[in-house]
Scaffold this motif. Structure first.
Motif, PDB file in Angstrom:
ATOM      1  N   GLU A  62      -0.306  -0.854  12.466  1.00 40.00           N
ATOM      2  CA  GLU A  62      -0.354  -2.273  12.818  1.00 40.00           C
ATOM      3  C   GLU A  62       0.906  -2.990  12.326  1.00 40.00           C
ATOM      4  OE1 GLU A  62      -3.068  -6.215  12.038  1.00 40.00           O
ATOM      5  OE2 GLU A  62      -3.870  -4.285  11.372  1.00 40.00           O
ATOM      6  N   ALA A  63       1.308  -2.648  11.087  1.00 43.19           N
ATOM      7  CA  ALA A  63       2.500  -3.288  10.513  1.00 43.19           C
ATOM      8  C   ALA A  63       3.737  -2.940  11.326  1.00 43.19           C
ATOM      9  CB  ALA A  63       2.672  -2.870   9.063  1.00 43.19           C
TER      10      ALA A  63
ATOM     11  N   ILE B 264       0.843  -1.197   0.000  1.00 39.06           N
ATOM     12  CA  ILE B 264       0.000   0.000   0.000  1.00 39.06           C
ATOM     13  C   ILE B 264       0.881   1.252   0.000  1.00 39.06           C
ATOM     14  CG2 ILE B 264      -1.650   1.329   1.399  1.00 39.06           C
ATOM     15  CD1 ILE B 264      -3.057  -0.951   0.171  1.00 39.06           C
ATOM     16  N   TYR B 265       1.956   1.189   0.789  1.00 42.17           N
ATOM     17  CA  TYR B 265       2.861   2.336   0.839  1.00 42.17           C
ATOM     18  C   TYR B 265       3.428   2.623  -0.548  1.00 42.17           C
ATOM     19  CZ  TYR B 265       6.851   5.250   1.909  1.00 42.17           C
ATOM     20  OH  TYR B 265       7.763   6.284   1.923  1.00 42.17           O
ATOM     21  N   MET B 266       3.866   1.557  -1.233  1.00 41.73           N
ATOM     22  CA  MET B 266       4.455   1.736  -2.564  1.00 41.73           C
ATOM     23  C   MET B 266       3.428   2.262  -3.559  1.00 41.73           C
ATOM     24  SD  MET B 266       6.942  -1.559  -2.656  1.00 41.73           S
ATOM     25  CE  MET B 266       7.033  -1.744  -4.416  1.00 41.73           C
ATOM     26  N   GLU B 267       2.215   1.732  -3.447  1.00 46.72           N
ATOM     27  CA  GLU B 267       1.175   2.186  -4.375  1.00 46.72           C
ATOM     28  C   GLU B 267       0.824   3.650  -4.108  1.00 46.72           C
ATOM     29  OE1 GLU B 267      -2.140  -0.461  -4.200  1.00 46.72           O
ATOM     30  OE2 GLU B 267      -0.978  -2.162  -4.957  1.00 46.72           O
TER      31      GLU B 267
ATOM     32  N   THR C 288     -12.135  -2.403   2.174  1.00 46.96           N
ATOM     33  CA  THR C 288     -12.579  -2.430   3.564  1.00 46.96           C
ATOM     34  C   THR C 288     -12.788  -1.036   4.134  1.00 46.96           C
ATOM     35  OG1 THR C 288     -10.322  -2.388   4.409  1.00 46.96           O
ATOM     36  CG2 THR C 288     -11.287  -4.564   4.028  1.00 46.96           C
ATOM     37  N   GLY C 289     -12.216  -0.018   3.510  1.00 44.76           N
ATOM     38  CA  GLY C 289     -12.391   1.339   3.987  1.00 44.76           C
ATOM     39  C   GLY C 289     -11.503   1.691   5.162  1.00 44.76           C
ATOM     40  N   ARG C 290     -10.566   0.805   5.530  1.00 38.39           N
ATOM     41  CA  ARG C 290      -9.625   1.153   6.599  1.00 38.39           C
ATOM     42  C   ARG C 290      -8.640   2.191   6.081  1.00 38.39           C
ATOM     43  NH1 ARG C 290      -6.225  -3.432   9.002  1.00 38.39           N
ATOM     44  NH2 ARG C 290      -5.577  -1.837  10.474  1.00 38.39           N
ATOM     45  N   THR C 291      -8.131   3.020   6.984  1.00 42.63           N
ATOM     46  CA  THR C 291      -7.152   4.007   6.538  1.00 42.63           C
ATOM     47  C   THR C 291      -5.775   3.356   6.442  1.00 42.63           C
ATOM     48  OG1 THR C 291      -6.598   4.676   8.777  1.00 42.63           O
ATOM     49  CG2 THR C 291      -8.407   5.857   7.690  1.00 42.63           C
TER      50      THR C 291
END
Lengths: 430, 189
Positions: free
Chosen positions: A360-361, A329-332, A350-353
């Motif tokens: 979490e990671a 997600i970071y790369m995208e 899912t609509g999570r930020t």
């Protein structure tokens, strides 16, 4: 009429309006006039726990049988038959799951994940072989473990592995145990299950890579006795330590050793120790100095190895789904990649930020850093103690089995002339 | 070595101590497991609201024919004549002709209820869990078709191979007492 609704909805969708959020209950269930009633969705229950209790009982029976065959009957043939039974039952029939080796991970996850509880069967599979090892040695390896059976059956042309090389290669098993615990504790993966080399055979299919690895183990196993057991199996590490302390040990001879040396090359697993020569005083002083040196070296080894483990933890963390997803997600988001993956699409659905995901990671990465330090330090400790142990000498007057390495396969019985003499006496007695 | 005087005793003492320690350790693990096991066993299941119908369920199960199947939750089904879970996009005719069916194995059975409603059933022996119908039903319909692990088939592997390959994290361990995650009347699980 309904058809026109559908077409209208389709039109909206084609126009680029996202209807996925509103996808649910687009068409309210109809009011039937014919007295039709909604059928129930079937929900077949899980297999009853009874089958698992049968497995646990079979394990106990097989362990008892292996112990009896090893100590009372002293029959290689019997042990071999039990081995085949174990491969058929725990392997091919029960598809190699649950197994005692994998149960290490269930136990680890139970300790670290408060929402997970180890199934009773898995607990029995973990505890029973170790408890038996504490009393009678590794009879589990002899006739109960289906992985051991697969390898034992293909061992046709055994070659001797030098003791030092065996010790070095076994470090891999220590590392595998430490890694498996870290991966299970962080909830990343059950790597022992994922890389079980014989699961493809037991299930008659599966991941091609794993089947190829399994074939390699069997090919190597023709010449090198039980390569998985000796150099990879994480449970063997635990069993070895428990077996060292065992109350009884497997003996090559049924009564007394006549030092005929016939058994010298009998063991394909290097578990027969030759009698020692009288060590002179010079050796003793040298060894004592060396022991002191190794013990002083221990903290340094632990620190260096722990640091190396910490260095590896960044990569290891990417085994965890969440960490991998966060990286993606970071790369995208940063525009480093243009395509999205199934996983990143699913996450956006899912609509999570992204920030919540990154947090979490980061937490999981933190767990891996700590795990890396601990696992690395543990490996340093193991290497240090192994080095220190090389300076210790035990005196032996006759041929003995190495309690730790002996898998109680019973091969050496046949080589002992006393075994045949005693058998003959028994036959004549009857 | 140095312990020439009574080497056996020192080593023996150490060994006995370690032996007792090992036994106590196993006992402690057993006790710990006993306390924890009150939580009950778990089985694998798919959360239908997280599932993205990627199709991995059909490929990664250790069973030759996946333990994951499509289920139909009749109470939220629209009983549409033009069912996009059943029919290919732009079907030639709205009937049971094989060329009109979306399901690659013909595992959905369409029966007439009353005008203009049709009931759709999953023939489980034929379903391979590919999720084609699930995707279409979620996008164009009510989402009454969704995937579930069928526990009469599932081996409940220690590490589920599909869970390891699931991109959305929809696979999770659920209590064996409530082994299914069916959507509720509002379409939510």
């Amino acid at each position: 009429m309904r058809r026109f609704y559908m077409i209208a909805v389709l039109g909206l969708w084609v126009a680029g309006l996202s209807i996925e959020a509103a996808a649910i209950e687009q068409f309210p269930p109809p009011d039937f006039e014919s007295g039709y009633e909604f059928p129930d969705t079937t929900t077949p229950p899980p297999h009853s726990a009874a089958r698992e209790y049968v497995d646990a009982a079979m394990l106990a029976i097989a362990l008892a049988a292996a112990t009896w065959l090893t100590y009372t009957r002293r029959s290689r043939r019997g042990i071999f038959a039990l081995m085949i039974f174990a491969a058929l039952y725990f392997g091919f029939w029960r598809k190699g799951c649950i197994c005692a080796i994998g149960a290490i991970q269930n136990l680890t996850l139970t300790v670290f994940d408060s929402s997970y509880a180890i199934p009773i069967t898995a607990a029995v599979f973990f505890l029973l072989p170790l408890a038996f090892a504490l009393f009678v040695g590794r009879t589990f390896c002899a006739g109960v473990c289906p992985l051991g059976a697969m390898q034992d059956m293909v061992l046709l042309r055994p070659v001797r592995v030098p003791r030092w090389l065996e010790g070095v290669l076994r470090l891999f098993a220590w590392g595998y145990l430490a890694a498996a615990v870290v991966f299970a504790a962080t909830g990343s993966a059950f790597v022992i299950c994922r890389y079980d080399p014989f699961i493809g055979f037991f299930r008659l299919g599966g991941n091609l890579n794993i089947i190829v690895i399994g074939l390699c183990f069997l090919l190597v196993g023709i010449f090198v006795g039980r390569p998985y057991c000796r150099f990879v199996c994480p449970l063997s590490i635990l069993l070895r330590q428990f077996s060292r302390l065992s109350k009884r040990r497997v003996t090559i001879t049924p009564d007394r050793c006549i030092s005929c040396r016939l058994c010298e090359d009998a063991c394909p697993f290097g578990a027969i120790l030759a009698p020692t020569a009288q060590s002179d005083e010079g050796d003793y002083i040298k060894n004592k100095k060396l022991l002191g040196f190794f013990l002083l070296l221990l903290p340094l080894l632990i620190a260096v190895s722990g640091w190396a483990g910490y260095g590896l933890s960044g990569r290891a963390a990417r085994v965890h789904d969440t960490v991998r997803l966060a990286d993606r997600i970071y790369m995208e988001n940063a525009g480093l990649v243009t395509e999205t993956t199934d996983a990143s699409d699913a996450f956006r659905g899912t609509g999570r930020t992204a920030d919540a995901l990154f947090a979490e990671a980061a937490q999981i990465r933190g767990q891996f850093s700590l795990g890396g330090w601990l696992a690395g330090g543990f490996m340093g400790l193991v290497v240090g103690l192994k080095l220190a142990a090389t300076t210790l000498r035990q005196r032996r007057a006759e041929y003995e089995v190495d309690k730790a390495s002996c898998v109680a396969c019973g091969r050496c019985y046949e080589f002992c002339p006393r075994q045949h003499a005693v058998l003959k006496l028994k036959r004549e007695g009857q | 070595m140095a312990e020439k005087n009574e080497p056996v005793n020192r080593r023996k003492f150490l060994r006995e101590g370690l032996w007792a320690g090992g036994l106590a350790g196993l006992g402690a693990v057993g006790g710990f497991v006993g306390v924890r096991s009150t939580r009950g066993d778990t089985v694998w299941q798919i959360d239908p609201n997280v599932c993205t119908s990627c199709g991995n369920c059909a490929k990664y199960c250790v069973l030759e024919e996946s333990a994951v199947k499509c289920v139909q939750l009749y109470s939220i089904c629209g009983y549409c004549d033009l069912c996009f879970g059943y029919l290919v996009p732009e079907p030639k005719q709205l009937d049971t002709g094989a060329e009109n069916e979306l399901c690659p194995t013909g595992a959905i059975e369409r029966t007439f209820v009353e005008d203009p409603y049709y009931e759709y059933n999953i023939i489980e022996e034929l379903c391979i869990g590919c999720a084609k119908c699930v995707k279409a039903c979620a996008v164009f319909g009510n989402g009454s078709l969704f995937l579930q692990v069928r526990h009469d088939r599932c081996l409940n592997c220690n590490e589920c191979s599909i869970a390891a390959a699931c991109p959305s994290g929809a696979f999770k361990r659920v209590p064996a007492k409530t082994p299914y995650l069916l959507k509720g009347a509002d379409g939510k699980a």
